[in-house]
Write a protein that holds these residues in place. Structure first.
Motif, PDB file in Angstrom:
ATOM      1  N   ARG A 119      14.958   0.210  21.580  1.00  0.00           N
ATOM      2  CA  ARG A 119      15.246  -0.947  20.750  1.00  0.00           C
ATOM      3  C   ARG A 119      16.456  -0.663  19.849  1.00  0.00           C
ATOM      4  O   ARG A 119      16.473  -1.011  18.680  1.00  0.00           O
TER       5      ARG A 119
ATOM      6  N   ALA B 281      12.419   3.077  17.186  1.00  0.00           N
ATOM      7  CA  ALA B 281      13.392   2.221  17.883  1.00  0.00           C
ATOM      8  C   ALA B 281      14.028   2.951  19.065  1.00  0.00           C
ATOM      9  O   ALA B 281      14.306   2.353  20.097  1.00  0.00           O
TER      10      ALA B 281
ATOM     11  N   VAL C  76      13.279  -4.645  11.368  1.00  0.00           N
ATOM     12  CA  VAL C  76      14.634  -4.410  11.864  1.00  0.00           C
ATOM     13  C   VAL C  76      15.490  -3.907  10.708  1.00  0.00           C
ATOM     14  O   VAL C  76      15.267  -4.264   9.552  1.00  0.00           O
TER      15      VAL C  76
ATOM     16  N   LEU D  92      19.004  -9.075  21.315  1.00  0.00           N
ATOM     17  CA  LEU D  92      17.545  -9.076  21.139  1.00  0.00           C
ATOM     18  C   LEU D  92      16.831  -9.586  22.388  1.00  0.00           C
ATOM     19  O   LEU D  92      15.834  -9.007  22.844  1.00  0.00           O
TER      20      LEU D  92
ATOM     21  N   ARG E 217      13.284  -2.080  15.318  1.00  0.00           N
ATOM     22  CA  ARG E 217      14.512  -2.415  16.039  1.00  0.00           C
ATOM     23  C   ARG E 217      15.683  -2.035  15.138  1.00  0.00           C
ATOM     24  O   ARG E 217      15.647  -2.291  13.937  1.00  0.00           O
TER      25      ARG E 217
END
Length: 527
Positions: free
Chosen positions: A496, A491, A405, A524, A466
């Motif tokens: 995401r 992503a 992320v 999330l 993400r």
């Protein structure tokens, strides 16, 4: 055969709906659908995000999962909120049939209380997939799907009076609890007073308040206890007044719900202003129970600190006015860098606490050491770690250890990527929730750099599986969205992308970070 009998006709009552148009509107940024009159009945089904509906000069809140039936001739205007993916469906249709009463009476305009919005959305998406089918059989299938959808709408209308009656009965109980929360009363007794089953009562209670019954009563008791504590009343008296016969049990319940003992709460929220001018770390000081006499205006305006800073003098900080700060006669001035330290040292003793060089919880420990609040600082750090651990447990099996992320910000002339020092919630993601950073951020930025300026061409290096995105320039972002560089990001391809409000994620302090983590978890878990 008696031919006369064949001539006797009995009407067959039928009701059906003809779908004319289906439109899907999606907007991750602030977006408006200009006001327009409706030419037919229209269903508005909110799929994601939030916004406002202006319907015949009245404003209503649009939330994910809401469904609205709008009548012909209505004037509507839709405004979608910034900071998150937002989408909704519009279905225009006519009412047809040979019915026992006027067809329009079968529908009730306004918000529809649908028992399963997911089921409704599945039907809408199925219709969308097959809306261009040329086969007559497929077209009939789509017609049948729309009839099924409208049956859900009609059934929601038919059961609404009963549901509304139940809701009103539960609302009455909730209002009564606000006055009688100190009394011993069971959920069964409350359900009996509302004249509904215990199961139905608890369902509606959670729907309305967001809490279970006993959890809600405890919250009422604790809020009352806080007010009594700040008035200086003794624990034994307070415990009885809020509904607990045992002082020790009250003490234990208070610590369980608030994360600190009643005594710690009082010390933490003492209202004595300290002779400090905070040009940085305002949220850290407030969390420690230190109320500065003055603070930088931009800090006091932050969403999670605004209400806590109402009685704090606001100092203009762009640029600083030395005379204004000097007139306050502070004992200490908290600054974020050497240049400010040098400029303000003529006014009072300056102390540097740089958010570009230290992680939020490290700063908290440093401030606790500087102002003799070590125990409170340690309690706050443990409280944060316990919350983060609960959320990490919730994410296990949902986000793999291999997934990465990152957090970026889109500005007019630049793109920023964030490490785990400063703002935009990166510390929560990496240190709190334990999600992995992309290799370049892990190796070069974490525990080293607060942020880094990157180019569009470097996005693929820094973007995780993400991606949390804050946007300061929507026009620049819309242009970026159309590029191959953006579209090829993993992503983006896997949906995401999580949009965060830059204002709500502007600072990282022990107060703001808790609410920011709640927002991050909601985003999330929604996907």
């Amino acid at each position: 055969m008696n031919r006369n009998g064949l001539e006797v006709s009995r009407p067959v009552h039928t009701l059906y709906f003809e779908l004319h148009h289906l439109q899907h509107i999606a907007a991750p940024l602030i977006s408006e659908m200009p006001g327009q009159p409706l030419t037919s009945y229209t269903l508005l089904v909110m799929e994601e995000g939030e916004g406002d509906l202006l319907w015949n000069d009245k404003e209503y809140a649009l939330k994910a999962g809401s469904c609205w039936l709008l009548d012909p001739g209505s004037m509507i205007d839709v405004n979608l909120f910034h900071g998150q993916s937002t989408s909704f469906w519009l279905l225009s249709f006519s009412i047809l049939g040979n019915t026992a009463r006027p067809t329009t009476t079968y529908l009730q305009t306004g918000e529809c209380r649908i028992s399963s919005i997911k089921a409704l959305l599945r039907i809408v998406m199925k219709i969308s997939i097959h809306q261009n089918d040329k086969s007559a059989a497929r077209q009939m299938d789509n017609h049948a799907r729309f009839q099924k959808l409208m049956r859900i709408i009609i059934e929601s209308t038919e059961v609404q009076p009963a549901a509304e009656t139940t809701r009103q009965a539960v609302l009455v109980i909730i209002e009564q609890l606000k006055e009688h929360f100190t009394e011993d009363i069971s959920v069964e007794e409350l359900a009996s007073q509302a004249q509904i089953s215990k199961r139905r009562f608890t369902h509606w209670f959670k729907q309305i308040t967001g809490k279970h019954v006993l959890e809600y009563i405890t919250a009422l008791r604790m809020e009352s206890a806080k007010q009594l504590l700040l008035k200086g009343e003794r624990l034994q008296e307070i415990s009885v007044k809020v509904g607990y016969r045992d002082e020790f049990y009250f003490n234990r319940r208070f610590k369980q719900t608030e994360g600190l003992t009643p005594g710690q709460f009082v010390r933490n929220y003492e209202n004595k202003p300290a002779h400090i001018c905070a040009l940085t770390c305002l949220g850290h000081l407030l969390a420690l129970g230190i109320r500065p006499i003055a603070a930088a205006k931009n800090l006091t305006n932050r969403p999670y600190l605004r209400n806590l800073s109402l009685d704090i003098h606001r100092v203009n900080n762009i640029p600083y006015q030395l005379e204004e700060i000097a007139e306050l006669h502070p004992e200490y001035i908290l600054v974020s860098n050497e240049q400010e330290c040098e400029e303000l040292s003529t006014v009072a003793s300056t102390m540097i606490f740089s958010q570009n060089d230290h992680k939020p919880m490290t700063l908290l420990a440093m401030l606790g050491e500087a102002f003799n609040k070590q125990r409170i600082a340690q309690q706050l750090i443990l409280q944060y770690e316990h919350k983060a651990e609960r959320y990490r447990t919730e994410l296990r099996g949902f986000i793999s250890k291999e997934e990465t992320v990152s957090v970026i910000e889109i500005r007019t002339d630049s793109i920023y990527v964030f490490g785990n020092f400063w703002c935009r919630g990166a510390y929560n993601l990496y240190d709190g929730l334990g999600i992995t950073a992309p290799p370049i951020i892990e190796q070069e930025m974490l525990n080293r750099e607060a942020y880094r300026l990157i180019t569009e061409e470097q996005l693929s290096l820094y973007a995780g599986d993400r991606l949390f995105v804050s946007i300061l320039d929507p026009v620049r972002f819309r242009a970026l969205e159309k590029t191959f560089i953006w579209k090829q990001l993993k992503a983006v391809q896997n949906n995401r992308i999580y949009f965060i409000d830059p204002e709500h994620f502007a600072v990282s302090d022990p107060i703001s970070m808790h609410s920011q983590m709640d927002v991050q978890m909601k985003l999330l878990l929604a996907r």
